[in-house]
Scaffold this motif. Structure first.
Motif, PDB file in Angstrom:
ATOM      1  N   ALA A 134      27.963  38.552  63.862  1.00 25.21           N
ATOM      2  CA  ALA A 134      28.582  37.224  64.077  1.00 25.21           C
ATOM      3  C   ALA A 134      28.749  37.443  65.976  1.00 25.21           C
ATOM      4  CB  ALA A 134      29.610  36.673  63.957  1.00 25.21           C
ATOM      5  N   GLU A 135      29.022  38.365  66.254  1.00 28.93           N
ATOM      6  CA  GLU A 135      29.318  37.737  67.855  1.00 28.93           C
ATOM      7  C   GLU A 135      27.706  38.268  68.610  1.00 28.93           C
ATOM      8  OE1 GLU A 135      29.834  41.009  71.625  1.00 28.93           O
ATOM      9  OE2 GLU A 135      30.975  41.352  69.294  1.00 28.93           O
ATOM     10  N   LEU A 136      26.333  39.519  67.332  1.00 26.99           N
ATOM     11  CA  LEU A 136      25.039  39.503  67.583  1.00 26.99           C
ATOM     12  C   LEU A 136      24.483  38.016  67.948  1.00 26.99           C
ATOM     13  CD1 LEU A 136      25.247  43.428  66.723  1.00 26.99           C
ATOM     14  CD2 LEU A 136      25.364  42.429  68.995  1.00 26.99           C
ATOM     15  N   ILE A 137      24.686  37.385  66.976  1.00 30.90           N
ATOM     16  CA  ILE A 137      23.507  35.980  66.136  1.00 30.90           C
ATOM     17  C   ILE A 137      23.863  35.110  67.114  1.00 30.90           C
ATOM     18  CG2 ILE A 137      23.050  34.117  64.799  1.00 30.90           C
ATOM     19  CD1 ILE A 137      23.878  36.359  62.080  1.00 30.90           C
ATOM     20  N   ALA A 138      25.014  34.885  67.958  1.00 29.05           N
ATOM     21  CA  ALA A 138      25.224  34.120  69.016  1.00 29.05           C
ATOM     22  C   ALA A 138      24.884  34.499  70.202  1.00 29.05           C
ATOM     23  CB  ALA A 138      27.204  34.013  68.933  1.00 29.05           C
ATOM     24  N   PHE A 139      25.006  35.851  69.742  1.00 30.29           N
ATOM     25  CA  PHE A 139      24.513  36.539  71.675  1.00 30.29           C
ATOM     26  C   PHE A 139      22.361  36.377  71.847  1.00 30.29           C
ATOM     27  CE2 PHE A 139      22.336  39.407  74.890  1.00 30.29           C
ATOM     28  CZ  PHE A 139      24.029  39.928  75.545  1.00 30.29           C
ATOM     29  N   ARG A 140      22.361  36.236  70.400  1.00 32.20           N
ATOM     30  CA  ARG A 140      20.420  36.451  70.338  1.00 32.20           C
ATOM     31  C   ARG A 140      20.516  34.842  70.426  1.00 32.20           C
ATOM     32  NH1 ARG A 140      16.724  33.165  66.332  1.00 32.20           N
ATOM     33  NH2 ARG A 140      14.894  33.693  67.742  1.00 32.20           N
ATOM     34  N   ARG A 141      21.118  33.871  69.862  1.00 32.43           N
ATOM     35  CA  ARG A 141      21.266  31.960  69.593  1.00 32.43           C
ATOM     36  C   ARG A 141      21.492  31.935  71.274  1.00 32.43           C
ATOM     37  NH1 ARG A 141      23.159  29.498  64.578  1.00 32.43           N
ATOM     38  NH2 ARG A 141      21.599  30.812  63.375  1.00 32.43           N
ATOM     39  N   ASP A 142      22.216  32.854  72.938  1.00 32.83           N
ATOM     40  CA  ASP A 142      22.438  32.286  73.676  1.00 32.83           C
ATOM     41  C   ASP A 142      21.198  32.606  73.928  1.00 32.83           C
ATOM     42  OD1 ASP A 142      24.148  31.709  75.929  1.00 32.83           O
ATOM     43  OD2 ASP A 142      23.758  33.887  76.347  1.00 32.83           O
ATOM     44  N   LEU A 143      20.784  34.247  74.272  1.00 31.83           N
ATOM     45  CA  LEU A 143      19.434  34.133  74.741  1.00 31.83           C
ATOM     46  C   LEU A 143      18.719  33.126  74.932  1.00 31.83           C
ATOM     47  CD1 LEU A 143      19.198  38.509  74.673  1.00 31.83           C
ATOM     48  CD2 LEU A 143      20.252  36.952  76.491  1.00 31.83           C
ATOM     49  N   HIS A 144      17.958  32.926  73.420  1.00 38.27           N
ATOM     50  CA  HIS A 144      16.959  31.754  73.074  1.00 38.27           C
ATOM     51  C   HIS A 144      16.746  30.799  73.546  1.00 38.27           C
ATOM     52  CE1 HIS A 144      14.331  31.781  70.352  1.00 38.27           C
ATOM     53  NE2 HIS A 144      14.074  30.371  70.031  1.00 38.27           N
ATOM     54  N   MET A 145      18.275  30.435  73.876  1.00 37.01           N
ATOM     55  CA  MET A 145      18.710  29.157  74.297  1.00 37.01           C
ATOM     56  C   MET A 145      17.989  29.348  76.263  1.00 37.01           C
ATOM     57  SD  MET A 145      22.152  27.876  72.060  1.00 37.01           S
ATOM     58  CE  MET A 145      21.959  25.811  73.878  1.00 37.01           C
ATOM     59  N   HIS A 146      17.956  29.952  76.261  1.00 36.74           N
ATOM     60  CA  HIS A 146      18.813  30.546  77.900  1.00 36.74           C
ATOM     61  C   HIS A 146      17.110  31.257  78.405  1.00 36.74           C
ATOM     62  CE1 HIS A 146      21.782  29.184  77.601  1.00 36.74           C
ATOM     63  NE2 HIS A 146      22.281  27.972  78.478  1.00 36.74           N
ATOM     64  N   PRO A 147      15.949  31.458  78.076  1.00 36.21           N
ATOM     65  CA  PRO A 147      14.553  31.937  77.664  1.00 36.21           C
ATOM     66  C   PRO A 147      14.483  32.314  79.888  1.00 36.21           C
ATOM     67  CG  PRO A 147      14.197  29.852  77.774  1.00 36.21           C
ATOM     68  CD  PRO A 147      15.943  30.135  77.495  1.00 36.21           C
ATOM     69  N   GLU A 148      14.310  33.639  80.357  1.00 33.34           N
ATOM     70  CA  GLU A 148      13.895  33.759  81.775  1.00 33.34           C
ATOM     71  C   GLU A 148      13.031  34.155  81.690  1.00 33.34           C
ATOM     72  OE1 GLU A 148      17.971  34.283  84.333  1.00 33.34           O
ATOM     73  OE2 GLU A 148      17.827  35.665  82.860  1.00 33.34           O
ATOM     74  N   LEU A 149      11.459  33.774  82.511  1.00 26.61           N
ATOM     75  CA  LEU A 149      10.398  34.952  82.754  1.00 26.61           C
ATOM     76  C   LEU A 149      10.114  36.312  83.414  1.00 26.61           C
ATOM     77  CD1 LEU A 149       8.237  31.698  83.920  1.00 26.61           C
ATOM     78  CD2 LEU A 149       8.753  32.229  81.657  1.00 26.61           C
ATOM     79  N   GLY A 150       9.532  37.236  82.950  1.00 28.97           N
ATOM     80  CA  GLY A 150       9.287  38.507  84.341  1.00 28.97           C
ATOM     81  C   GLY A 150       9.925  39.098  85.245  1.00 28.97           C
ATOM     82  N   ASN A 151      10.812  39.281  85.627  1.00 29.52           N
ATOM     83  CA  ASN A 151      11.369  39.647  86.423  1.00 29.52           C
ATOM     84  C   ASN A 151      12.277  38.495  87.264  1.00 29.52           C
ATOM     85  OD1 ASN A 151      10.011  42.086  86.869  1.00 29.52           O
ATOM     86  ND2 ASN A 151       8.254  41.045  87.327  1.00 29.52           N
ATOM     87  N   CYS A 152      12.670  37.361  86.661  1.00 26.17           N
ATOM     88  CA  CYS A 152      13.367  36.674  86.676  1.00 26.17           C
ATOM     89  C   CYS A 152      14.465  36.822  85.678  1.00 26.17           C
ATOM     90  CB  CYS A 152      12.761  35.173  87.002  1.00 26.17           C
ATOM     91  SG  CYS A 152      11.550  34.782  88.058  1.00 26.17           S
ATOM     92  N   GLU A 153      14.626  37.805  85.513  1.00 21.58           N
ATOM     93  CA  GLU A 153      15.907  37.405  83.545  1.00 21.58           C
ATOM     94  C   GLU A 153      17.493  38.215  84.496  1.00 21.58           C
ATOM     95  OE1 GLU A 153      13.903  39.700  83.986  1.00 21.58           O
ATOM     96  OE2 GLU A 153      11.598  40.520  82.593  1.00 21.58           O
ATOM     97  N   PHE A 154      17.705  36.947  85.507  1.00 18.80           N
ATOM     98  CA  PHE A 154      18.664  37.562  86.619  1.00 18.80           C
ATOM     99  C   PHE A 154      20.088  36.914  85.187  1.00 18.80           C
ATOM    100  CE2 PHE A 154      16.012  36.102  89.659  1.00 18.80           C
ATOM    101  CZ  PHE A 154      16.127  37.921  89.901  1.00 18.80           C
TER     102      PHE A 154
END
Length: 410
Positions: free
Chosen positions: A26-46
């Protein structure tokens, strides 16, 4: 045969842990969804880098941000210890997103305009994180005999890829082998695709300018008929290349942009074209720049156009090393049985994981993300791309098993 009807049982016999605990899933799915909601382009993945760093530190680990400022590495297990009976294994996940809109209607849809994780990098990242959390716990129990380095790489989508900068930053120092995976919407969840040898293609970028004296469309014989010259370059350069290189090399120029002219009765003086150059093997990739230059110059000169060519090196093919591929196969069979492994074809997509394989042996697996029973044809780099999140646990099991297998294949 269903995915549950495998011909091998996970675990105890191979010394591997059982299925992921529900809480970690459950934690990993939530982590993935958080990343999915906040995508960042290359070299801007702060933000992505900070989230990974915080979670790894919470697990008692010591992640190190890469010199570029985004991406990080994290070492687990017996680095530099006499108890390390196998050379170090690196697990790589890419962390950047794409500059396209997310068109899905899901609760975790991208919150950033014209940015989306449409290639599965959020899944790759989460899998490596999950494997790291499992392996860190096993290391504390004294059950990890191989040093493992987690590598979260930025800018995979930015030619020539962030891998080269990561290598310059020392991410392969002390590493004996490297593994990766990539989401594949053609493969059903619960399975992986493997291939020894080239599994992706080389990919370069091509920018061409054509120039010549323009004029009235009533008198093309007094001008360089630049639109016709441009059309001939578009159609005849790929055909010419097909006769100058072994067809099995699959050298292909595919045009994606052409611009010229402003009026129907004016022959323009300038045209611009952009393309990708792809090929299936390393010899063709090494020869491609000279071949492409010669073909464009030949066609342009025939039509009295002056050509200026900018050939931008991208990435060579990912060439899976045999022993590393077998390690992935053994790991998947030990966890889910031989049914869970299928042969996969060589993709025409490019992947900068290839740069690591220029330095150390390694392999990439195709991670099945297609929902069971879903017959819709889906592809990467599309705004509606999504995955069956059960694939995250499969990837974690795969990487964990690969790190724990005690046969010395390195």
């Amino acid at each position: 045969m269903s995915l549950d009807e495998t011909d091998a049982t996970p675990s105890a016999d191979a010394g591997l842990p059982g299925a992921l605990p529900d809480e970690l899933r459950a934690e990993l799915i939530a982590f993935r969804r958080d990343l999915h909601m906040h995508p960042e382009l290359g070299n801007c993945e702060f933000r992505t880098t900070a989230a990974l760093k915080a979670r790894l530190e919470k697990a008692g680990l010591t992640p190190r941000v890469l010199p570029s400022g985004t991406g990080l590495t994290c070492d687990i297990g017996p680095w530099g210890s006499p108890s390390a009976v196998l050379p170090a294994l690196a697990l790589r996940g890419d962390i950047d997103a794409l500059p396209i809109p997310d068109t899905k209607t899901v609760p975790y849809r991208s919150t950033v305009a014209d940015r989306a994780h449409a290639c599965g990098h959020d899944v790759h990242t989460t899998v490596v994180l999950g494997a790291g959390l499992v392996l860190a716990e096993l290391a504390r129990e004294g059950r990890l005999r191989r040093p493992v380095r987690l590598l979260f790489q930025p800018a995979e989508e930015v030619l020539p890829g962030g891998a080269a900068d990561a290598i310059d930053g020392g991410v392969l120092d002390g590493v004996g082998r490297i593994l990766a995976l990539h989401c594949d919407p053609k493969v059903e969840v619960g399975r992986i695709g493997l291939r020894t040898g080239p599994i992706t293609s080389a990919c370069d970028r091509l920018e061409v300018s054509l120039d010549g004296p323009g004029g009235h469309t009533a008198r093309p014989h007094l001008t360089t008929d630049l639109v016709t010259a441009t059309a001939k370059v578009i159609t005849e350069v790929p055909a010419l290349l097909a006769r100058r290189v072994d067809a099995r090399s699959g050298l292909a120029v595919t045009w994606g942009r052409v611009e010229s002219g402003h009026a129907c009765n004016v022959i323009p003086q300038h045209a611009e074209l952009s393309a990708t150059v792809r090929c299936l093997d390393l010899p063709a990739w090494y020869a491609a720049p000279d071949l492409v230059h010669a073909a464009i110059d030949e066609i342009a000169t025939l039509h009295r156009a002056k050509s200026e060519i900018n050939y931008i090196r991208g990435v060579p093919p990912v060439v899976n090393e045999a022993t590393s591929t077998e390690l992935l196969r053994d790991a998947m069979v030990a966890r889910r049985g031989s049914y869970a492994v299928e042969d996969t074809e060589q993709s025409l997509g490019g992947e900068d994981f290839s740069w690591y394989l220029e330095k150390v042996p390694g392999a990439m697996a195709r991670l099945g993300v297609r929902r069971v029973g879903d017959t819709t044809r889906r592809d990467l780099h599309a705004g509606d791309f999504d995955v069956d999140e059960g694939a995250i646990a499969v990837g974690v099991e795969l990487f964990t098993a690969a790190a724990l297998l005690d046969r010395n294949v390195l």
